[in-house]
Design a protein around this motif. Structure first.
Motif, PDB file in Angstrom:
ATOM      1  N   SER A   1       0.729  -1.290  -0.008  1.00 26.38           N
ATOM      2  CA  SER A   1       0.073   0.067  -0.213  1.00 26.38           C
ATOM      3  C   SER A   1       0.896   1.138   0.100  1.00 26.38           C
ATOM      4  O   SER A   1       0.253   2.322   0.111  1.00 26.38           O
ATOM      5  N   SER A   2       2.231   1.262  -0.096  1.00 25.56           N
ATOM      6  CA  SER A   2       3.155   2.011   0.019  1.00 25.56           C
ATOM      7  C   SER A   2       2.914   3.083   1.430  1.00 25.56           C
ATOM      8  O   SER A   2       2.906   4.088   1.125  1.00 25.56           O
ATOM      9  N   ALA A   3       2.558   2.283   2.393  1.00 26.56           N
ATOM     10  CA  ALA A   3       2.578   2.686   3.715  1.00 26.56           C
ATOM     11  C   ALA A   3       0.843   3.496   4.006  1.00 26.56           C
ATOM     12  O   ALA A   3       0.814   3.847   5.260  1.00 26.56           O
ATOM     13  N   ALA A   4       0.017   3.402   2.906  1.00 31.34           N
ATOM     14  CA  ALA A   4      -1.180   4.086   3.315  1.00 31.34           C
ATOM     15  C   ALA A   4      -1.903   3.273   4.389  1.00 31.34           C
ATOM     16  O   ALA A   4      -2.936   3.952   4.996  1.00 31.34           O
ATOM     17  N   MET A   5      -1.947   2.160   4.351  1.00 24.02           N
ATOM     18  CA  MET A   5      -2.461   1.186   5.353  1.00 24.02           C
ATOM     19  C   MET A   5      -2.404   1.836   6.860  1.00 24.02           C
ATOM     20  O   MET A   5      -3.099   1.720   7.853  1.00 24.02           O
TER      21      MET A   5
END
Length: 228
Positions: A130-134
């Motif tokens: 999630s490219s850290a979106a999570m």
């Protein structure tokens, strides 16, 4: 929990520095970026490439790793209060989950309900994909998303189910508060879930092609529900 990769570290630094417990660097980095890490107040440790590879379990860490506070789901009460939701029904691939979180975060969805069991390794994988979106998106885990539909509707939300046989998304006027139900690729939503939806929606396809990756389809549907 160990996370790694430059993009994830930059997201942590900008959006949730309080999550960082320790920083591990396996290479020299820009002095300005190093100063930003220092300001967090977390311990910074230099490690060799062998140690970094072991911590990342062979993943592409790019020289950046961190120990963060474990990612915890919010309560059912908290998630149901949010105006717009995604409900993932049977989606278990961490690549797809990460893609959906990234699109949801970027396009302004308020929270995600994940149907099924998502273990610690799957959560770590989803953070990366999630490219850290999570890390910045509220989520709730439930083994039975079907059982939540009544409670979602009680909060005044319209339930949309994504299915190829549904009404083309651009032809509807989206509700202000909604929950979008998404099934796994190949299987889609179960008949029981589709029966309980307020409306079944789809994306019109061209060139005699009838399949989109669930992550791609979700991004299109979110955009049209948020801006329709």
């Amino acid at each position: 929990m160990i996370v790694y990769g430059k993009q994830i570290m930059l997201h942590l630094l900008e959006h949730c520095p309080q999550r960082i417990e320790e920083i591990y660097l396996a290479k020299e980095i820009d002095k300005k970026l190093f100063s930003s890490f220092l300001k967090i107040g977390a311990k910074i440790l230099r490690i060799d490439s062998k140690k970094a590879q072991a911590m990342a379990r062979g993943g592409n860490h790019q020289g950046f790793l961190a120990k963060i506070t474990p990612l915890e789901p919010v309560s059912k009460k908290e998630i149901l209060l949010l105006p717009t939701l995604l409900v993932l029904c049977g989606i278990s691939d961490v690549g797809n989950i990460g893609s959906i979180f990234r699109s949801a975060y970027s396009l302004g969805v308020d929270g995600i309900i994940i149907g099924g069991n998502l273990g610690a390794n799957a959560i770590e994988g989803s953070i990366r994909t999630s490219s850290a979106a999570m890390l910045s998106m509220p989520f709730f885990l439930t083994p039975h998303p079907l059982e939540l539909i009544h409670e979602i509707k009680e909060r005044g939300k319209i339930c949309y189910g994504a299915d190829m046989g549904g009404e083309e998304i651009s032809s509807i006027t989206p509700a202000k508060e909604w929950a979008l139900f998404l099934g796994a690729e190949g299987e889609g939503l179960s008949g029981k879930i589709k029966q309980k939806m307020d409306k079944i929606i789809s994306i019109e396809m061209k060139n005699s092609f009838n399949s989109l990756n669930v992550g791609v389809a979700t991004g299109i549907l979110i955009h049209r529900l948020k801006n329709g």
